[in-house]
Design a protein around this motif. Sequence first.
Motif, PDB file in Angstrom:
ATOM      1  N   HIS A 130       0.842  -1.196   0.000  1.00 23.56           N
ATOM      2  CA  HIS A 130       0.000   0.000   0.000  1.00 23.56           C
ATOM      3  C   HIS A 130       0.878   1.246   0.000  1.00 23.56           C
ATOM      4  O   HIS A 130       2.073   1.177   0.264  1.00 23.56           O
ATOM      5  N   ASP A 132       0.682   5.077   1.884  1.00 26.08           N
ATOM      6  CA  ASP A 132      -0.062   5.889   2.856  1.00 26.08           C
ATOM      7  C   ASP A 132      -0.329   7.247   2.217  1.00 26.08           C
ATOM      8  O   ASP A 132       0.605   8.027   2.023  1.00 26.08           O
ATOM      9  N   HIS A 186       4.668  -0.339  -0.037  1.00 25.11           N
ATOM     10  CA  HIS A 186       5.375  -1.113   0.982  1.00 25.11           C
ATOM     11  C   HIS A 186       4.368  -2.003   1.698  1.00 25.11           C
ATOM     12  O   HIS A 186       3.157  -1.762   1.620  1.00 25.11           O
TER      13      HIS A 186
HETATM   14 FE    FE Z   1       2.269   2.124   5.496  1.00 25.74          FE
END
Ligand code: FE
Length: 212
Positions: A130, A132, A186
């Motif tokens: 994903h 962020d 990551h």
């Molecule tokens: Fe993350």
Amino acid sequence: MQNDLFSPIAPEIEELRPGVFLFRSHVNVEEFMKVVTSTAEKIPFRQMITPGGKKINVSVTSMGENGWYSDRRGYRYERIDPITGNEWPKMPKNIETIISNAAKKAGFEKFFPDSCLINCYKPGVGLTAHVDKDEIDFSQPIVSVSLGVSAVFQIFGENRNGKVMNIPLHSGDLLIFGGPARKFYHGVRKIKVQSHPLTGNLRFNLTFRRAL
Ligand code: FE
Ligand code: MD6
């Protein structure tokens, strides 16, 4: 200080790739675990639902002014926990200082987190790749602290099928994810069955963020 191949002293800080800094065994694990426990006493760990309706394997809670939250309505930061109706527990000042100082050493002079997402992993649980991106300012890094059993943190790069870099993270390690890496995919590999004196078979990860 000199630090060559023959130096017996590990460097305090390693830049693993541009924007990714690792501080091995940087925090006092007992001190940080106390904060995890007191946070969870006020706002218990829970599994959230993705906007697509899937249950997330990792259990989470938060501290700080804003807490990360997910349900059918989307990923976002909330001032009040929608489940308990309470504010998130305060981020202790001494903890915030440890985090800001580490960020400073990596070149992020003004990192003042207003949110800390706490993840709890049982054996067999991992985190899929994903980015962020629910935070407002991507020039701010995310600082993460690992506690309990070890994990393999994976960095894929700009897309999720990039060449993977595997980073073992142990209890007390602090990782900074900023600069060009801030938007890299990551994840965390499924946790193996292990045991840690303070957490049993669990791993906790705290990610300090500037959300808003
Ligand atoms: Fe993350
Ligand atoms: C974890 N960490 O280590 C999950 N995200 O359990 C993350 O997803 C993460 O460690 C952004 C920056 C640093 C991280």
